[in-house]
Design an enzyme around this catalytic site. Structure first.
Site, PDB file in Angstrom:
ATOM      1  N   GLY A  65       0.788  -1.226   0.000  1.00 39.02           N
ATOM      2  CA  GLY A  65       0.000   0.000   0.000  1.00 39.02           C
ATOM      3  C   GLY A  65       0.816   1.271   0.000  1.00 39.02           C
ATOM      4  N   CYS A  66       2.146   1.157  -0.041  1.00 32.76           N
ATOM      5  CA  CYS A  66       2.975   2.347   0.118  1.00 32.76           C
ATOM      6  C   CYS A  66       4.143   2.318  -0.846  1.00 32.76           C
ATOM      7  CB  CYS A  66       3.485   2.437   1.554  1.00 32.76           C
ATOM      8  SG  CYS A  66       4.522   3.873   1.864  1.00 32.76           S
ATOM      9  N   GLY A  67       4.229   3.343  -1.701  1.00 34.57           N
ATOM     10  CA  GLY A  67       5.298   3.395  -2.682  1.00 34.57           C
ATOM     11  C   GLY A  67       6.557   4.080  -2.210  1.00 34.57           C
ATOM     12  N   CYS A  99       7.484   3.865   1.264  1.00 33.64           N
ATOM     13  CA  CYS A  99       7.838   3.313   2.564  1.00 33.64           C
ATOM     14  C   CYS A  99       9.277   2.814   2.557  1.00 33.64           C
ATOM     15  CB  CYS A  99       6.910   2.156   2.932  1.00 33.64           C
ATOM     16  SG  CYS A  99       5.202   2.659   3.182  1.00 33.64           S
TER      17      CYS A  99
END
Length: 321
Positions: free
Chosen positions: A160-162, A164
């Site tokens: 869900g996180c590009g 992170c």
């Protein structure tokens, strides 16, 4: 035979049991036990992007035991090999949670949108590790010096996180060379823009089966679908799409329109800017940072593109009303 056909066969061949036979008709609870076809589906059409599971589904008083399809989420470690022939170095860049499939494109797109490489010509080889299908190794040409400062991560990014795992705030921004500045100005009729979400609905097989997949699609201004990629992570879907275009020799994408099936976060705008994409349209909402950076990078950003309506947040001159 496709999983959908097996699903229909399963629905046709089912036995119905009443688990409260002495209750009144209104109080009876019915359990439907469909025959499992997952074994046969797996044998005929193995798909690493889909997992099969048994679920109990409740619809008011109807309880059914059914087979369900889930989007796979597995780790992928990307390793980079670079340096002169006498001093080749290997290092792990990141581990990302992704939906298996198009891993070569994902790795290439990640290296490009992170600014580590500048073109497909920088890549000598991409291959999956023979010892681990969840590790992919990208070898660069001997004369290529990768730009690794902005890519330093604490090794892990979830689906869900590009951004992170970035080591500090400054490293969140990749080196977008200059604002998108196509000549002449690229324009897109609003009628064509409003049609784009419907044009990809029958092109998303993983979403149809699982309901849990993001899509990124690239169109030209004639409305022709050029590339579409799906992944459980929206940033992975964009990396896969840009990687596919990169490996096919289509960079930069100055004539492209990027369609996102969900919201438009900052990291997706940045990836599109790295690829030179001038128009981005999202089915969902953009973030404040996404709008700010789209304005800075001269990108037309459209949000809430659904049901024949949309909002244009930046550079509206490209959309012909």
């Amino acid at each position: 035979m496709s999983p959908l056909i097996f699903w229909l066969l399963s629905a046709a061949l089912q036995s119905v049991l009443c688990i409260k036979p002495h209750a009144s008709p209104a109080e009876r609870t019915w359990v439907v036990l469909p025959l499992s076809f997952s074994f046969f589906v797996t044998l005929t059409m193995p798909n690493p992007a889909i997992l099969y599971t048994r679920i109990r589904k409740i619809r008011e008083t109807l309880v059914t035991d059914e087979e369900d399809m889930l989007a796979a989420e597995e780790p992928l470690e990307i390793k980079l090999v670079h340096g002169p022939a006498h001093n080749r170095q290997q290092q792990s860049l990141t581990v990302t949670m992704r939906t298996p499939g198009e891993d070569h494109e994902l790795a290439a797109g990640f290296l490009y949108t992170e600014g580590i490489i500048r073109s497909a010509a920088d890549i000598a080889d991409i291959h999956t590790s023979p010892d681990d299908i969840h590790t992919i190794q990208v070898s660069l040409q001997e004369g290529v010096r990768p730009v690794l400062q902005s890519a330093q991560r604490n090794f892990y990014a979830n689906s869900g996180c590009g951004v992170c795992g970035k080591a500090d705030v400054a490293s969140i921004f990749t080196p977008v060379q200059s604002p998108v500045n196509e000549q002449p100005l690229l324009t897109l009729p609003v009628e064509r823009l409003l049609q784009l979400p419907e044009m990809i609905r029958d092109q998303q097989p993983l979403f149809d089966f699982t309901g849990g997949i993001h899509a990124a699609a690239l169109f030209n201004t004639d409305g022709e679908l050029l590339f579409l990629r799906e992944d459980i992570g929206r940033h992975n879907a964009v990396d896969k799409l840009i990687g596919a275009a990169l490996l096919a020799g289509h960079m930069p994408l100055h004539n492209g329109v990027l369609l996102l099936s969900g919201r438009a976060g900052f990291e997706l705008i940045q990836k599109a800017a790295m690829a030179g994409i001038p128009i981005i349209a999202a089915v969902g909402a953009p973030s404040g940072m996404a709008v700010k950076m789209a304005q800075q990078w001269n990108i037309t950003l459209v949000g809430f593109l659904r049901q024949q309506r949309c909002n244009i947040y930046t550079k509206e001159e490209r959309i012909v009303v």
